[in-house]
Design an enzyme around this catalytic site. Structure first.
Site, PDB file in Angstrom:
ATOM      1  N   MET A  78       0.765  -1.198   0.172  1.00 49.92           N
ATOM      2  CA  MET A  78      -0.005   0.058   0.116  1.00 49.92           C
ATOM      3  C   MET A  78       0.746   1.285   0.100  1.00 49.92           C
ATOM      4  O   MET A  78       0.666   2.085  -0.670  1.00 49.92           O
ATOM      5  CB  MET A  78      -0.706  -0.106   1.242  1.00 49.92           C
ATOM      6  N   ILE A  81      -6.710   6.990  -2.197  1.00 46.84           N
ATOM      7  CA  ILE A  81      -5.452   7.199  -2.677  1.00 46.84           C
ATOM      8  C   ILE A  81      -4.349   6.462  -1.819  1.00 46.84           C
ATOM      9  O   ILE A  81      -4.499   6.252  -0.764  1.00 46.84           O
ATOM     10  CB  ILE A  81      -5.141   8.651  -2.373  1.00 46.84           C
ATOM     11  N   CYS A  82      -3.403   5.885  -2.638  1.00 48.94           N
ATOM     12  CA  CYS A  82      -2.231   5.081  -1.927  1.00 48.94           C
ATOM     13  C   CYS A  82      -1.172   6.110  -1.895  1.00 48.94           C
ATOM     14  O   CYS A  82      -0.495   6.216  -2.880  1.00 48.94           O
ATOM     15  CB  CYS A  82      -1.969   3.992  -2.766  1.00 48.94           C
ATOM     16  N   LEU A  83      -0.982   6.747  -0.719  1.00 59.14           N
ATOM     17  CA  LEU A  83      -0.099   7.637  -0.449  1.00 59.14           C
ATOM     18  C   LEU A  83       0.589   7.505   0.936  1.00 59.14           C
ATOM     19  O   LEU A  83      -0.282   7.392   1.977  1.00 59.14           O
ATOM     20  CB  LEU A  83      -0.565   8.984  -0.778  1.00 59.14           C
TER      21      LEU A  83
END
Lengths: 434, 165
Positions: free
Chosen positions: A1, B93-95
């Site tokens: 992720m 959102i992949c953050l």
């Protein structure tokens, strides 16, 4: 992720931005810093330099906490000391810092090993707190236990395997030797149980040795084992009705010579019969592979080994595995391995059944007395029974291979007209029977 | 609880004031949905210039947790966007700064800046949009760019003849 590469750049930039807008200590550097960082982010935005300058001068005058964002110019600012815990320009209220640290320690106490560092310059933030021996010892112990968990689990599984193998070993000894001799082996001459290293290592090793004895790899090592485990109680003496100890000690040597005899005299025929039932393309493949695998010292070894494996490990179905070996290598090998392990572990029970029920109750009319005179001890009878079982199995499987090859050589495909004729004949026979 | 809620409100007011004084060039707008509820903001993000996102505008939903700034705000795209690390349907959102790399130094505005930069530096190895990531990973830059452009035109209001005149 998590998105490390994508983020490393943005974070740097945002950190720059945050630090330069929130706290500016040195006016000359921050004045140059802010516009460049903004221009980097977005070259198109045209910004007049004046408001920026004004803001910086304005911000320079006040301290601003990087956690709660209040500055000391405001009236409602929390009554707390200002702290600058790290190398960079970030400053914060002590109360805000303490709350942030408490939050960090609660949520991810294992991630950073309890160390808190400034989110911007990564300087470790040090806390002054009263030391408590008890707390430190308990926390240290907790951490040690946490680290030891995988080891403990491994040890647990290992000891379960150890116990299972030991129990199997004891059962095997009782099965093969019979209760009397087994007691002598396990308990020693004075019938008092003591846990010696021979038992501790030898008993759990029994299933492994049985399985290993099926694999060719250990052939040269196995004959040494009985010397270690049988030289202690009975002195080895050679006599005609062989003593139990010497029978067991001779077993590996017997096996080696049996195998080499088999390979010498029966192997070539067996190989030929296997070839007869193998499709031509599979044979070609296997020959190719053999050529690749061929080592200078043993030219024919792989073929021999495969032939032997087929004969050893699969009773009548051996030929089948041989053919499929080319395309379904892994699957067949898998079933070979389970067959091998099961066969090895069942061998003591089979030996006992044959020894007790067949050799022990051999009818007098067929020379049963002679058998019992030659093999007076139950142990020896059991071992001989096991040997007979192995030889029988080998020959049955060999016979099946021979039959199969014969079948393959003589079979023909029927024309459909023949099939029809036969069907008509069968139908006529059925109606006439009615 | 009320004191911490007040502290959150205070910091958010500060952030808002700071944004109004010194707007973020990555954003078209940033404001709470209503004056009564400071924990729900809407931002409008600009497409990065010189990329197929240029000319588009994306709405981002910003939810602020009660223990802000100790916990990261939750952000998601309301306008569909084609990006390997942003979910096409949910806008997730992949953050890492929105997850474990969050720290109180970041503000809503700076976090949106990192999202803006995520647009130019996608990370196809941890994708939320598998298809976009697959195109990018296959090295088909032209195909990827036109895919992004199509989505920008379809959803984000990018003029279809953008950059051709």
């Amino acid at each position: 992720m998590s998105n490390l590469r994508a983020v490393s750049q943005p974070r740097r930039a945002s950190g720059e931005l945050a630090s330069s807008t929130t706290t500016a200590v040195d006016s000359s550097t921050s004045q140059t810093d802010i516009p460049t960082s903004l221009i980097q982010l977005s070259p198109r935005v045209s910004r007049t330099p004046e408001p920026v300058q004004k803001e910086i001068i304005h911000e320079e005058e006040e301290k601003r906490c990087w956690i709660c964002y209040t500055s000391d110019a405001e009236e409602e600012a929390p009554k707390s000391d200002w702290k600058s815990p790290c190398r960079c320009t970030l400053i914060a209220h002590e109360s805000c810092l303490l709350e942030w640290i408490a939050d960090l320690q609660r949520s991810e106490n294992n991630n950073s090993g309890g160390k808190i560092s400034c989110p911007q310059c990564k300087t470790q933030i040090r806390l002054k707190q009263k030391r408590s021996m008890v707390l430190e010892v308990v926390e240290g112990a907790g951490r040690a236990v946490g680290k030891a968990v995988p080891v403990l689990i491994l040890a647990g599984v290992g000891s379960v395997v150890f116990v299972a193998c030991t129990v199997y070993g004891v059962n095997t000894i009782y099965a093969v030797c019979g209760p009397e001799y087994a007691n002598r082996v396990l308990l020693g001459p004075d019938s008092e149980f003591s846990w010696t290293w021979r038992l501790g290592i030898g008993l759990p090793l029994i299933p492994f040795v049985l399985v290993a004895s099926r694999a060719r790899t250990f052939e040269s090592a196995l004959p040494v084992l009985p010397l270690i485990f049988f030289c202690h109680s009975d002195p080895l003496y050679i006599s005609f009705p062989p003593s139990p100890a010497i029978t067991l000690a001779l077993l590996p040597y017997l096996r080696v010579s049996y195998n080499s005899l088999w390979n010498r005299f029966i192997g070539p025929y067996e190989e030929q019969w296997i070839k007869d039932v193998t499709p031509a393309y599979a044979l070609e493949n296997s020959e190719q592979r053999e050529n690749e695998q061929r080592r200078p010292e043993n030219v024919n070894a792989p073929r021999e080994r495969r032939a032997e494996n087929g004969q050893r490990e699969e009773a009548a179905g051996g030929w089948d595995g041989e053919v499929r070996l080319e395309n379904h290598n892994i699957i067949v090998q898998g079933s070979n391995i389970t067959n091998m392990i099961l066969g090895a572990l069942l061998w003591p029970s089979v030996a006992r059944i044959v020894g007790e029920n067949v050799l022990g109750k051999w009818p007098k009319a067929w020379g049963g007395d002679v058998v019992r005179k030659c093999l007076p001890e139950g142990v020896v009878r059991n071992v001989v029974g096991g040997l007979i079982a192995v030889v029988l199995k080998d020959f049955i499987s060999l016979y099946c291979k021979y039959k199969r090859a014969q079948q393959f050589r003589t079979r023909k495909v029927m024309d459909y007209s023949e099939v029809k004729k036969e069907k008509a004949k069968a139908a006529a026979a059925a109606t006439s029977r009615r | 609880m009320s004191s911490s809620a007040a502290a959150v409100g205070k910091r958010l007011i500060k952030e808002l004031a700071s944004y109004r004084k010194d707007p973020n060039p990555c954003l078209v707008s940033l404001a709470p949905v209503s004056e009564d509820d400071l924990t729900h903001w809407i931002a409008v993000l600009k497409g990065v210039e010189g990329t197929p996102y240029e000319g588009g505008q994306w709405k981002i939903d910003v939810k602020i947790p009660t223990n802000y700034p100790h916990t990261a705000p939750t952000m998601r795209f309301l306008t569909p966007i084609c990006h390997p690390n942003i979910h096409m349907k949910t806008g997730e959102i992949c953050l890492d700064v929105l997850k474990n790399a969050w720290s109180p130094v970041l503000t809503i505005s700076t976090t949106l800046t990192t999202i803006h930069q995520l647009l130019t530096s996608p990370e196809p190895n941890s994708p939320l949009n598998v298809d976009a990531a697959a195109v990018l990973r296959s090295g088909d830059r032209v195909g990827y760019d036109s895919l992004v452009r199509l989505w920008s035109v379809m959803y984000a209001g990018r003029p279809s003849n953008f950059g051709r005149e």
